[in-house]
Design a protein around this motif. Structure first.
Motif, PDB file in Angstrom:
ATOM      1  N   GLU A   1       1.103  -0.917   0.188  1.00  0.00           N
ATOM      2  CA  GLU A   1       0.014   0.062   0.094  1.00  0.00           C
ATOM      3  C   GLU A   1       0.602   1.305   0.647  1.00  0.00           C
ATOM      4  O   GLU A   1       0.314   2.525  -0.843  1.00  0.00           O
ATOM      5  CB  GLU A   1      -0.638  -0.072   1.358  1.00  0.00           C
ATOM      6  CG  GLU A   1      -1.990   1.391   1.340  1.00  0.00           C
ATOM      7  CD  GLU A   1      -2.585   0.848   2.673  1.00  0.00           C
ATOM      8  OE1 GLU A   1      -2.775   2.461   3.119  1.00  0.00           O
ATOM      9  OE2 GLU A   1      -2.514   0.347   3.427  1.00  0.00           O
ATOM     10  N   LEU A   2       2.137   1.066   0.876  1.00  0.00           N
ATOM     11  CA  LEU A   2       2.669   2.278   1.221  1.00  0.00           C
ATOM     12  C   LEU A   2       3.578   2.670  -0.677  1.00  0.00           C
ATOM     13  O   LEU A   2       3.329   3.357  -0.893  1.00  0.00           O
ATOM     14  CB  LEU A   2       4.046   2.387   2.147  1.00  0.00           C
ATOM     15  CG  LEU A   2       3.043   2.519   3.218  1.00  0.00           C
ATOM     16  CD1 LEU A   2       4.522   2.269   4.653  1.00  0.00           C
ATOM     17  CD2 LEU A   2       2.639   3.511   3.622  1.00  0.00           C
ATOM     18  N   SER A   3       4.170   1.529  -1.402  1.00  0.00           N
ATOM     19  CA  SER A   3       4.736   1.643  -1.766  1.00  0.00           C
ATOM     20  C   SER A   3       3.957   2.256  -3.771  1.00  0.00           C
ATOM     21  O   SER A   3       4.543   2.762  -4.281  1.00  0.00           O
ATOM     22  CB  SER A   3       5.163   0.378  -2.130  1.00  0.00           C
ATOM     23  OG  SER A   3       6.148   0.578  -3.837  1.00  0.00           O
ATOM     24  N   LYS A   4       3.110   1.604  -3.142  1.00  0.00           N
ATOM     25  CA  LYS A   4       2.256   1.834  -4.509  1.00  0.00           C
ATOM     26  C   LYS A   4       1.298   3.100  -4.296  1.00  0.00           C
ATOM     27  O   LYS A   4       1.393   4.055  -5.417  1.00  0.00           O
ATOM     28  CB  LYS A   4       0.201   1.071  -4.783  1.00  0.00           C
ATOM     29  CG  LYS A   4       0.384   0.175  -5.068  1.00  0.00           C
ATOM     30  CD  LYS A   4      -0.668  -0.167  -4.886  1.00  0.00           C
ATOM     31  CE  LYS A   4      -0.850  -2.183  -5.167  1.00  0.00           C
ATOM     32  NZ  LYS A   4      -2.444  -2.781  -5.545  1.00  0.00           N
ATOM     33  N   ARG A   5       1.414   3.627  -2.944  1.00  0.00           N
ATOM     34  CA  ARG A   5       1.344   5.370  -2.893  1.00  0.00           C
ATOM     35  C   ARG A   5       1.972   6.231  -3.038  1.00  0.00           C
ATOM     36  O   ARG A   5       2.486   7.810  -3.558  1.00  0.00           O
ATOM     37  CB  ARG A   5       0.783   5.669  -1.486  1.00  0.00           C
ATOM     38  CG  ARG A   5      -0.404   5.314  -1.182  1.00  0.00           C
ATOM     39  CD  ARG A   5      -0.681   5.575   0.413  1.00  0.00           C
ATOM     40  NE  ARG A   5      -1.987   5.398   1.291  1.00  0.00           N
ATOM     41  CZ  ARG A   5      -3.121   5.698   1.752  1.00  0.00           C
ATOM     42  NH1 ARG A   5      -2.901   6.772   1.276  1.00  0.00           N
ATOM     43  NH2 ARG A   5      -3.535   4.979   1.699  1.00  0.00           N
ATOM     44  N   LEU A   6       3.709   5.741  -3.156  1.00  0.00           N
ATOM     45  CA  LEU A   6       4.592   7.172  -3.243  1.00  0.00           C
ATOM     46  C   LEU A   6       5.153   6.755  -4.780  1.00  0.00           C
ATOM     47  O   LEU A   6       5.115   7.916  -5.330  1.00  0.00           O
ATOM     48  CB  LEU A   6       6.107   6.109  -3.022  1.00  0.00           C
ATOM     49  CG  LEU A   6       6.285   6.671  -1.217  1.00  0.00           C
ATOM     50  CD1 LEU A   6       7.264   5.741  -0.744  1.00  0.00           C
ATOM     51  CD2 LEU A   6       6.893   7.803  -0.968  1.00  0.00           C
ATOM     52  N   LEU A   7       4.275   5.369  -5.509  1.00  0.00           N
ATOM     53  CA  LEU A   7       4.677   5.485  -7.173  1.00  0.00           C
ATOM     54  C   LEU A   7       3.268   6.835  -7.481  1.00  0.00           C
ATOM     55  O   LEU A   7       4.405   7.522  -8.341  1.00  0.00           O
ATOM     56  CB  LEU A   7       4.302   3.746  -7.091  1.00  0.00           C
ATOM     57  CG  LEU A   7       5.460   2.864  -7.207  1.00  0.00           C
ATOM     58  CD1 LEU A   7       4.965   2.169  -7.825  1.00  0.00           C
ATOM     59  CD2 LEU A   7       6.662   3.528  -8.243  1.00  0.00           C
ATOM     60  N   ALA A   8       1.849   6.609  -7.320  1.00  0.00           N
ATOM     61  CA  ALA A   8       1.936   7.508  -7.328  1.00  0.00           C
ATOM     62  C   ALA A   8       2.250   8.737  -6.819  1.00  0.00           C
ATOM     63  O   ALA A   8       1.984  10.096  -8.226  1.00  0.00           O
ATOM     64  CB  ALA A   8       0.484   7.751  -6.518  1.00  0.00           C
ATOM     65  N   LEU A   9       2.219   8.850  -6.486  1.00  0.00           N
ATOM     66  CA  LEU A   9       2.843  10.885  -5.834  1.00  0.00           C
ATOM     67  C   LEU A   9       4.699  11.155  -6.588  1.00  0.00           C
ATOM     68  O   LEU A   9       4.333  12.297  -7.321  1.00  0.00           O
ATOM     69  CB  LEU A   9       3.089  10.600  -4.414  1.00  0.00           C
ATOM     70  CG  LEU A   9       1.942  10.227  -3.639  1.00  0.00           C
ATOM     71  CD1 LEU A   9       1.945  10.184  -2.204  1.00  0.00           C
ATOM     72  CD2 LEU A   9       0.645  11.688  -3.764  1.00  0.00           C
ATOM     73  N   ARG A  10       5.581  10.075  -6.889  1.00  0.00           N
ATOM     74  CA  ARG A  10       6.355  10.830  -7.909  1.00  0.00           C
ATOM     75  C   ARG A  10       5.688  10.593  -9.425  1.00  0.00           C
ATOM     76  O   ARG A  10       7.098  10.915  -9.423  1.00  0.00           O
ATOM     77  CB  ARG A  10       7.574   9.421  -7.097  1.00  0.00           C
ATOM     78  CG  ARG A  10       7.878   8.890  -6.106  1.00  0.00           C
ATOM     79  CD  ARG A  10       8.799   7.963  -5.859  1.00  0.00           C
ATOM     80  NE  ARG A  10       9.627   7.459  -5.004  1.00  0.00           N
ATOM     81  CZ  ARG A  10       9.774   6.118  -4.642  1.00  0.00           C
ATOM     82  NH1 ARG A  10       9.642   5.495  -4.909  1.00  0.00           N
ATOM     83  NH2 ARG A  10      10.173   6.196  -2.748  1.00  0.00           N
ATOM     84  N   GLY A  11       5.142  10.075  -9.718  1.00  0.00           N
ATOM     85  CA  GLY A  11       4.403  10.175 -10.501  1.00  0.00           C
ATOM     86  C   GLY A  11       5.448   9.863 -12.415  1.00  0.00           C
ATOM     87  O   GLY A  11       5.295   9.885 -12.918  1.00  0.00           O
TER      88      GLY A  11
END
Length: 75
Positions: A65-75
């Motif tokens: 979950e955290l990894s997915k959120r980071l990937l989305a925010l990093r763009g």
């Protein structure tokens, strides 16, 4: 959010008291997320109760979950 002393809340423990709550990898991702979104938003958007009854399976899911959120925010 909790009163703010050590042990009151996992997010505060990680961001303000540099405590290890989950494991080094999860805690590092939470710190990085806090660079993209506000602490208040992190507080509201994550189920922090996992810190109190973490299992290996729950930890694995939390990392995903955290990894997915980071990937989305990093763009």
């Amino acid at each position: 959010m909790a009163a703010g002393g050590p042990g009151d809340h996992p997010l505060k423990d990680i961001l303000h008291f540099n405590m290890q709550v989950y494991d080094a990898e999860c805690d590092k991702m939470i710190v990085e997320l806090s660079k993209y979104i506000s602490e208040d938003e992190l507080y509201k958007s994550i189920d922090w109760s996992t810190a109190f009854n973490i299992t290996e399976s729950t930890l694995k899911d939390f990392k995903i979950e955290l990894s997915k959120r980071l990937l989305a925010l990093r763009g």
